[in-house]
Motif scaffolding. Structure first.
Motif, PDB file in Angstrom:
ATOM      1  N   ASP A 641       4.047   4.563 -11.507  1.00  0.00           N
ATOM      2  CA  ASP A 641       2.608   4.794 -11.400  1.00  0.00           C
ATOM      3  C   ASP A 641       1.999   4.880 -12.798  1.00  0.00           C
ATOM      4  O   ASP A 641       2.675   5.249 -13.754  1.00  0.00           O
ATOM      5  CB  ASP A 641       2.384   6.140 -10.666  1.00  0.00           C
ATOM      6  N   ASP A 642       0.732   4.541 -12.904  1.00  0.00           N
ATOM      7  CA  ASP A 642      -0.020   4.677 -14.167  1.00  0.00           C
ATOM      8  C   ASP A 642       0.755   4.083 -15.335  1.00  0.00           C
ATOM      9  O   ASP A 642       0.817   4.670 -16.416  1.00  0.00           O
ATOM     10  CB  ASP A 642      -0.311   6.155 -14.475  1.00  0.00           C
ATOM     11  N   GLU A 698      -4.404  -1.247 -10.990  1.00  0.00           N
ATOM     12  CA  GLU A 698      -5.102  -0.110 -10.362  1.00  0.00           C
ATOM     13  C   GLU A 698      -6.527   0.010 -10.887  1.00  0.00           C
ATOM     14  O   GLU A 698      -6.797  -0.361 -12.035  1.00  0.00           O
ATOM     15  CB  GLU A 698      -4.397   1.195 -10.750  1.00  0.00           C
TER      16      GLU A 698
HETATM   17 CA    CA Z   1      -2.067   5.433 -10.499  1.00  0.00          CA
END
Ligand code: CA
Ligand code: C2E
Ligand code: CA
Length: 765
Positions: A641-642, A698
């Motif tokens: 994530d990220d 994202e």
């Molecule tokens: Ca994220």
């Protein structure tokens, strides 16, 4: 000479009693005299001459009042008052014996002295024939008692007051009050240096130029315990070079004995020098009092040393030798008063070493302690002279910065300190670089009391750590409120877990052709009082309290159940992305619990992908690889994530069993302005392709970003431009709509599809 009636009331004399009597009369130190019934002196013993200066000749045949019974009156005149009453009806006639201490005797030179006496009547067949009196000079006894009282008073003062110089002054004053013909100086001996701490009776002396320090050299020095010793050479020169001592000698007093005070270990701790007025007689009590003065001075010095040591023990941290919190609080309190007067600010800083616990565990506590000590030394060297460093506890320091103009000064100093700390420290062959975090509160803005200041500095410290460690953070009232709310939130979260207050939102993930292929499950919490709370606020709290574990379990269960529900409703099978925290992954039973959940729900493991953060991976790469492999073995997907925030390390990607990179939305900002060159995104997708990983962009918020992304080699996208996180039923209807429309090319535009109706939208950003 026989004394008539001395045997009054006694047994009959034995043989030789006569001779014994006269010996007693000769040698006793007590005065003995007799009178006839008219009070005329008929006998005096030799001691009386010694005591009064009168000869026997001068007293015999004279009234006893010549030398006895004189009480000083208030006007100073002496009053005649017979010691043994001769009134006919007085007790004399009953043959009684009188004792008393109130008698006063008159010397030939006109001075008087107090005496204790015993008197008796000499009776013959019931008739008074005379009196006999034995008396003793009690002036010394009285003075001794008086001194004892003074000494006891000084003792209590020593115990009550901790200022050495005033205790020694008390002693010096008492001595001179007692011996007005003398002067005294009391020194503290520090190594070989003498420091004058108290003196009395020295100012009004006349000059005697011939006095010199040579006298010190000659002085035989009685040590306080009564043994005479000569001051050792270094001590003699120590005393001789004490400037005030030289001045005193030059003023003309004669140096009497110098008493050296020694501590229990035999070391010189102080000295008492007595100076005498040579014209006055030395009195018997002098040596005794001096001894006592020495004892008192020694006790005062020892008491002070003990007190200081105890205070040191109480106030200083043992391993580092730094002041401890207790001491710091006192010091800070004082400093606050001064700063207020100066109109300056104080910065109170809590400094905490990052990851010190790990160092301690890896190196062992002993080396950990040495390392901590080295850190504290470096800090002590880095701070300004006017600043003040103390150890708080564990791996935390408190730093008090003085004379600041503003909080920016404090930040500047702390940032420099943190930089200094990052330089490797070598202890026992181990070279370690350390980072620390600092929280700063300012006096008086952030607190008027020591407690408040420390508390607020601690709040700022926690914020600094949350913001990524290695930083200095100044307190603000907003931070304070945050912490307050965080504390309340912990309680509320416990209730929320127990009462099942959480819901899920689902944000669609699209192919570049705008087809929904997956959903990211996002946790939602609506609190009765606070309303909807962002996971950005409650997730970190749940993580630090461990509440994330039961919450995370619920999320996985709910996500599996939802997917199965949609399947049963005939919707196309999509992948479910769920976020998991490090704290969950660290649980040894994490994989088996998920396996169990999947099994019970009936969801195929391939339909589930877990989003993990880079920071968790970085903290223990090997461990992470092992844990992730277990999940992979189950058939579950793993996404980072990220991706790209903070660590930007590509190295670990190869080492880990991964499926997807979720490119952080910060990389999309650049895509807007320079739509033609989405270089960073392209670099990431290129790398991902090499490693066989899929990419999800994202936070897509604009049409331009979509256009740029489609050229960047990115596989999937997600963002508000396409769809916000939706409630399950809204997400389902979106999916169904797509199914009925069919195909991708003519897929929904922003208006028809990406904007759910407000009531469907759980988060309005
Ligand atoms: Ca994220
Ligand atoms: P995240 O995993 O990066 O989730 C994406 C966040 O970005 C979500 O915020 C989402 O609403 C938001 N977002 C999506 N598209 C856009 C966009 O176009 N622009 C902007 N500005 N934001 C967008 P949300 O729901 O507030 O969640 C915040 C974070 O909370 C998540 O970040 C995730 O780290 C955490 N979180 C949420 N649910 C869970 C959960 O069930 N477990 C765990 N451990 N963490 C969760
Ligand atoms: Ca996520």
């Amino acid at each position: 000479m026989a004394i008539p009636g001395i045997t009054a009331g006694m047994h009959a004399p034995w043989p030789g009693a006569e001779a014994l009597n006269s010996l007693l009369m000769e040698w006793t130190a007590d005065g003995i005299f007799a009178t006839d019934e008219d009070g005329i002196t008929t006998f005096v013993n030799p001691a009386i001459a010694e005591m009064t200066g009168w000869t026997a000749k001068e007293l015999l045949g004279k009234p006893q009042h010549t030398f006895v019974g004189h009480l000083p009156r208030e006007d100073g005149a002496n009053v005649r008052e017979p010691l043994v009453s001769d009134t006919a009806d007085g007790p004399v006639h009953n043959g009684a014996v009188w004792r008393g201490e109130g008698a006063v005797f008159l010397r030939k030179d006109g001075t008087i002295f107090p005496a204790a006496y015993t008197g008796a009547a000499i009776l013959e067949q019931g008739r008074l024939r005379g009196t006999v009196v034995v008396f003793r000079d009690i002036s010394i006894e009285r003075r001794r008692k008086q001194w004892e009282r003074t000494r006891n008073e000084i003792c209590s003062a020593i115990l009550e007051h901790h200022v050495l110089s005033s205790n020694l002054q008390r002693i010096a004053d008492a001595f001179v009050a007692f011996h007005p013909s003398r002067s005294i100086a009391i020194f503290l001996v520090l190594g070989q240096e003498f420091r004058l701490e108290a003196e009395a009776g020295l100012t009004e002396r006349s000059s005697r130029p011939e006095a010199s320090t040579a006298e010190v050299q000659d002085a035989r020095v009685p040590v306080a315990d009564g043994n005479y010793a000569t001051l050792s050479r270094p001590l003699v020169s120590g005393l001789a070079t004490c400037p005030r001592f030289q001045e005193i000698l030059e003023s003309g007093v004669r140096l009497g004995p110098v008493f050296l005070l020694t501590s229990g270990s035999g070391e010189a701790s102080g000295a008492v020098a007595v100076f005498e007025d040579p014209t006055r007689l030395v009195d018997d009590l002098a040596l005794e009092t001096m001894q006592s003065v020495c004892d008192l001075a020694r006790v005062a010095i020892e008491h002070q040393r003990f007190y200081e040591e105890a205070a040191h023990r109480l106030n200083y941290d043992r391993p580092t030798g730094l002041p401890n919190r207790l001491f710091l609080e006192d010091r800070l309190r004082q400093t606050m008063g001064i700063s207020r007067l100066q109109g300056k600010l104080i910065g109170v800083c809590c400094l905490d070493l990052d990851h010190f616990k790990q160092i301690n565990e890896t190196l062992g506590h002993e080396l950990g302690d040495s390392f901590f000590k080295a850190v504290s030394e470096r800090l002590s060297l880095s701070i300004r002279k006017i600043d003040f460093l103390a150890r708080q506890s564990g791996d935390e320091f408190i730093l008090v910065l003085r004379e600041l103009e503003g909080s920016a000064d404090a930040e500047k100093i702390c940032t420099r300190l943190l930089k200094d700390l990052r330089e490797p420290i070598v202890v026992d062959g181990h070279s370690l670089a350390i980072s620390a975090s600092v929280g700063i509160s300012m006096f008086p803005q952030h607190g008027e009391t020591v407690d408040q200041l420390l508390r607020n500095a601690d709040i700022a410290l926690r914020a600094a750590k949350r913001a990524g460690r290695g930083l200095a953070q100044v307190y603000s009232h907003g931070l304070g409120r945050q912490i307050q709310r965080a504390a309340e939130m912990v309680e509320a979260l416990v209730t929320a877990v127990a009462q099942d207050q959480f819901r899920m939102a689902y944000q669609p993930i699209y192919t570049m052709n705008r087809e929904i292929v997956a959903f990211e499950a996002l946790l939602r919490w609506k609190h009765a009082k606070w309303g909807q709370i962002s996971p950005l606020e409650f997730i970190p709290i749940a993580e630090t309290t461990g509440l994330i574990v039961p919450m995370g379990d619920w999320v996985i269960k709910e996500v599996c159940r939802q997917a199965m529900e949609w399947d049963s409703a005939g919707l196309p099978p999509v992948k479910m992305f769920a976020n998991v925290s490090g704290a969950q992954l660290e649980r040894h039973d994490f994989a088996s619990k998920i396996a169990h959940t999947l099994q019970r729900s009936g969801l195929a493991p391939e339909r589930l992908e877990l989003e993990i953060t880079e920071s968790w991976i970085i903290s223990d790469l090997k461990g992470a690889a092992r844990k992730l492999q277990k999940l992979r073995d189950l058939g579950i997907g793993v996404a980072i994530d990220d991706f790209g925030t903070g660590y930007s390390s590509f190295n670990y990607l190869q080492a880990l069993p991964l499926d997807t990179l979720k490119i952080d939305r910060s990389f999309l900002h650049g895509l807007d302005a320079t739509a033609a060159h989405p270089s960073t995104v392209r670099a990431i997708t290129g790398l991902a392709q090499l490693l066989g990983l899929k990419t999800v962009a994202e936070g897509v918020e604009t049409e331009n970003q979509v256009t740029a992304l489609s050229e960047s080699g990115c596989d999937f996208m997600q963002g508000f431009f396409l769809a916000r996180p939706l409630r399950a039923h809204a997400a389902a209807s979106l999916l169904r709509k797509q199914q009925t429309v069919g195909g991708f090319s003519n897929l929904p535009t922003q208006t028809s599809f990406a904007e759910p109706s407000p009531e469907e939208c759980l988060v309005h950003k």
